[in-house]
Design a protein around this motif. Sequence first.
Motif, PDB file in Angstrom:
ATOM      1  N   SER A 348      -2.751  -7.007 -10.492  1.00  0.00           N
ATOM      2  CA  SER A 348      -2.313  -6.051  -9.522  1.00  0.00           C
ATOM      3  C   SER A 348      -3.142  -5.996  -8.152  1.00  0.00           C
ATOM      4  N   LEU A 349      -4.521  -5.919  -8.372  1.00  0.00           N
ATOM      5  CA  LEU A 349      -5.228  -5.749  -7.253  1.00  0.00           C
ATOM      6  C   LEU A 349      -5.353  -7.229  -6.531  1.00  0.00           C
ATOM      7  N   ALA A 350      -5.500  -8.320  -7.163  1.00  0.00           N
ATOM      8  CA  ALA A 350      -5.628  -9.819  -6.812  1.00  0.00           C
ATOM      9  C   ALA A 350      -4.292  -9.892  -5.881  1.00  0.00           C
ATOM     10  N   SER A 351      -3.078  -9.599  -6.397  1.00  0.00           N
ATOM     11  CA  SER A 351      -1.756  -9.851  -5.894  1.00  0.00           C
ATOM     12  C   SER A 351      -1.574  -9.069  -4.774  1.00  0.00           C
ATOM     13  N   THR A 352      -2.047  -7.727  -4.689  1.00  0.00           N
ATOM     14  CA  THR A 352      -1.881  -7.101  -3.512  1.00  0.00           C
ATOM     15  C   THR A 352      -2.873  -7.473  -2.368  1.00  0.00           C
ATOM     16  N   TRP A 353      -4.052  -8.091  -2.927  1.00  0.00           N
ATOM     17  CA  TRP A 353      -4.977  -8.579  -1.835  1.00  0.00           C
ATOM     18  C   TRP A 353      -4.344  -9.905  -1.342  1.00  0.00           C
ATOM     19  N   PHE A 354      -3.784 -10.735  -1.717  1.00  0.00           N
ATOM     20  CA  PHE A 354      -3.183 -12.086  -1.292  1.00  0.00           C
ATOM     21  C   PHE A 354      -2.126 -11.794  -0.541  1.00  0.00           C
ATOM     22  N   THR A 355      -1.192 -10.623  -1.157  1.00  0.00           N
ATOM     23  CA  THR A 355       0.095 -10.348  -0.173  1.00  0.00           C
ATOM     24  C   THR A 355      -0.369  -9.625   1.216  1.00  0.00           C
ATOM     25  N   LEU A 356      -1.084  -8.957   1.242  1.00  0.00           N
ATOM     26  CA  LEU A 356      -1.792  -8.423   2.606  1.00  0.00           C
ATOM     27  C   LEU A 356      -2.640  -9.223   3.357  1.00  0.00           C
ATOM     28  N   THR A 357      -3.158 -10.268   2.870  1.00  0.00           N
ATOM     29  CA  THR A 357      -3.841 -11.313   3.548  1.00  0.00           C
ATOM     30  C   THR A 357      -2.831 -12.101   4.275  1.00  0.00           C
ATOM     31  N   CYS A 358      -1.584 -12.498   3.693  1.00  0.00           N
ATOM     32  CA  CYS A 358      -0.819 -13.322   4.184  1.00  0.00           C
ATOM     33  C   CYS A 358       0.086 -12.583   5.376  1.00  0.00           C
ATOM     34  N   LEU A 359      -0.271 -11.132   5.607  1.00  0.00           N
ATOM     35  CA  LEU A 359       0.590 -10.488   6.572  1.00  0.00           C
ATOM     36  C   LEU A 359      -0.521 -10.186   7.615  1.00  0.00           C
ATOM     37  N   THR A 360      -1.141 -11.165   8.351  1.00  0.00           N
ATOM     38  CA  THR A 360      -2.372 -10.772   9.352  1.00  0.00           C
ATOM     39  C   THR A 360      -1.700 -10.140  10.412  1.00  0.00           C
ATOM     40  N   ARG A 361      -0.577 -10.447  10.725  1.00  0.00           N
ATOM     41  CA  ARG A 361      -0.199  -9.889  12.010  1.00  0.00           C
ATOM     42  C   ARG A 361      -0.072  -8.058  11.847  1.00  0.00           C
ATOM     43  N   LEU A 362       0.211  -7.746  10.556  1.00  0.00           N
ATOM     44  CA  LEU A 362       0.093  -6.402  10.337  1.00  0.00           C
ATOM     45  C   LEU A 362      -0.909  -5.759   9.865  1.00  0.00           C
ATOM     46  N   THR A 363      -1.690  -6.393   8.910  1.00  0.00           N
ATOM     47  CA  THR A 363      -2.759  -5.838   8.500  1.00  0.00           C
ATOM     48  C   THR A 363      -4.050  -6.202   8.781  1.00  0.00           C
ATOM     49  N   HIS A 364      -4.047  -7.199   9.971  1.00  0.00           N
ATOM     50  CA  HIS A 364      -5.205  -7.603  10.638  1.00  0.00           C
ATOM     51  C   HIS A 364      -6.233  -8.007   9.626  1.00  0.00           C
ATOM     52  N   LEU A 365      -5.984  -8.346   8.449  1.00  0.00           N
ATOM     53  CA  LEU A 365      -6.824  -8.841   7.339  1.00  0.00           C
ATOM     54  C   LEU A 365      -7.259 -10.382   7.680  1.00  0.00           C
ATOM     55  N   PRO A 366      -8.513 -10.920   7.458  1.00  0.00           N
ATOM     56  CA  PRO A 366      -8.923 -12.299   7.843  1.00  0.00           C
ATOM     57  C   PRO A 366      -8.243 -13.256   6.847  1.00  0.00           C
ATOM     58  N   SER A 367      -7.506 -14.077   7.465  1.00  0.00           N
ATOM     59  CA  SER A 367      -6.548 -15.111   6.690  1.00  0.00           C
ATOM     60  C   SER A 367      -7.437 -16.510   6.555  1.00  0.00           C
ATOM     61  N   THR A 368      -8.370 -16.700   5.964  1.00  0.00           N
ATOM     62  CA  THR A 368      -9.222 -17.733   5.790  1.00  0.00           C
ATOM     63  C   THR A 368      -8.969 -18.545   4.974  1.00  0.00           C
ATOM     64  N   ALA A 369      -9.391 -19.854   4.529  1.00  0.00           N
ATOM     65  CA  ALA A 369      -9.248 -20.683   3.401  1.00  0.00           C
ATOM     66  C   ALA A 369     -10.182 -19.772   2.355  1.00  0.00           C
ATOM     67  N   ALA A 370     -11.149 -19.322   2.686  1.00  0.00           N
ATOM     68  CA  ALA A 370     -11.917 -18.475   1.425  1.00  0.00           C
ATOM     69  C   ALA A 370     -11.337 -17.355   0.825  1.00  0.00           C
ATOM     70  N   THR A 371     -10.645 -16.618   1.666  1.00  0.00           N
ATOM     71  CA  THR A 371      -9.820 -15.436   1.074  1.00  0.00           C
ATOM     72  C   THR A 371      -8.595 -16.023   0.205  1.00  0.00           C
ATOM     73  N   LEU A 372      -7.878 -16.973   0.906  1.00  0.00           N
ATOM     74  CA  LEU A 372      -6.651 -17.467   0.446  1.00  0.00           C
ATOM     75  C   LEU A 372      -7.005 -17.925  -1.281  1.00  0.00           C
ATOM     76  N   TYR A 373      -8.141 -18.992  -0.914  1.00  0.00           N
ATOM     77  CA  TYR A 373      -8.638 -19.648  -2.393  1.00  0.00           C
ATOM     78  C   TYR A 373      -9.106 -18.447  -3.376  1.00  0.00           C
ATOM     79  N   THR A 374      -9.892 -17.324  -2.792  1.00  0.00           N
ATOM     80  CA  THR A 374     -10.272 -16.398  -3.897  1.00  0.00           C
ATOM     81  C   THR A 374      -9.190 -15.309  -4.485  1.00  0.00           C
ATOM     82  N   SER A 375      -8.511 -14.875  -3.361  1.00  0.00           N
ATOM     83  CA  SER A 375      -7.334 -14.097  -3.980  1.00  0.00           C
ATOM     84  C   SER A 375      -6.179 -14.988  -5.148  1.00  0.00           C
TER      85      SER A 375
END
Length: 468
Positions: A348-375
Amino acid sequence: MGAASSSVGEREPLIFSPNPETSIQPVYSRVYGRRWLVLTLFSLLAFMQGMVWNTWGPIQNSAMHAYDFAKSDIAVLVLWGPVGFTPWLLFMWLMDKKGLRASLLLSVFFMVMGAALRSVPVPDLQLRRWLIHGGQLLNGLAGPTIMSAGPLLSTTWFAPDQRATATAVASLVSYLGAACSFIVGPLLVPAPNDTTRVMVARAVVSTDTQINHIRDRIQLVLYAEFGMVAVLFAAVLFYFPSRPPIPPSVAAASQRLRYSSSICRLLSNFRFLMIALAYAVPTGVVAGWSGVLDMILTPARVSQVDAGWIGFWSVVGGCVFGVAMARFADSIRGMLKLILVLMMAGASLASTWFTLTCLTRLTHLPSTAATLYTSCIVLGIFINSSVPIFFELLIETVYPVPEGITCGVVTFLGNLVTGCLLFFLTFYTTDLSWLNWCLTGSCAFSLVLILFFRESYDRLYLDVFVSV
């Protein structure tokens, strides 16, 4: 246990220990070394079934150029896997009445015919697309046996302290095959822009030469998969017994409910339905989500090759961690619910992290290769590794219902969820953020069900207490 309890006769073992004071294993039980060969053959078949099913998702850009596929066509090619579960009752009946060998031979025959059909090199593109779709459907028909027979194989061939580990290997190798397709496809089949660098320096529009080159590379993948499936079919035809001469445990030799009684018992058991939904919803959503992962990551400017590596490591991590957790469950029996709670909380935590990472225009979370790989990798570890633990808990909950029937019902439910998800995907392919939210919601839903589930260990009781 559910709406109706099993009778004494149904639980009575067929083998006994003549010296209960000194023997934990019944005297007339035996564990054969050939069990590893049987497990290996079954696992290789599961590997190839998963690889063939996931052939097109990782190379969707190349397939659209080579065969004029649309995004909806890629979703339908993935959808044929869940559609193949439509006659699941027939395969469960065959497994229950004729044994694992008969059901597996029929399934592998469908795999061979499907792989052969996809490989026919007809020049007519319309006919070629129909052959590819037909081949994917035939491969999907092998799913009911391949994806649900792992626990039956582990109970039939392995001792109680190895069952969860064998279930994990047999159940997770199919996911490993799908993971390898994330690597094999993008590495052997060039993306359109990559091919032009070799042939027409940085050309924007695909040329006929490029398209023909992509088709040739796809054809190479199809031929290779057909050859491997054909070899495995010959191996299973030559040697794959349904059961050993002497069972390995009391539970393996005990009487089971009849087919019709088993179906009625499962459908009327509220606890079974509760944990079955906890399994089917997240795993079904993840199966559909991973099948179109390339499409999901394309808006994040992730290339076809990088998306393949992300999908590969997320599944491989889940397979490795799943086998480790199953071995841990074998050593501390009776803790399956706690393990599942921890896994689904992490998912649940990992899927929330991935979903919010893909919404960078709304959440302003860094959408980098490292974050996508990790999540993605963390999500794959928690979801995929939970599959064998779910299977073991389900079987313990409804014993003496046969393992093949129990897992056949829950895998059908999981594929029904996948099918519904991919059906909607054929209509909503523009913005796939809704698919990420479905993933997050499914993990949270499963966690809630597991928290309120009351566990029981009827099969473990038989092996530990009846045999001593």
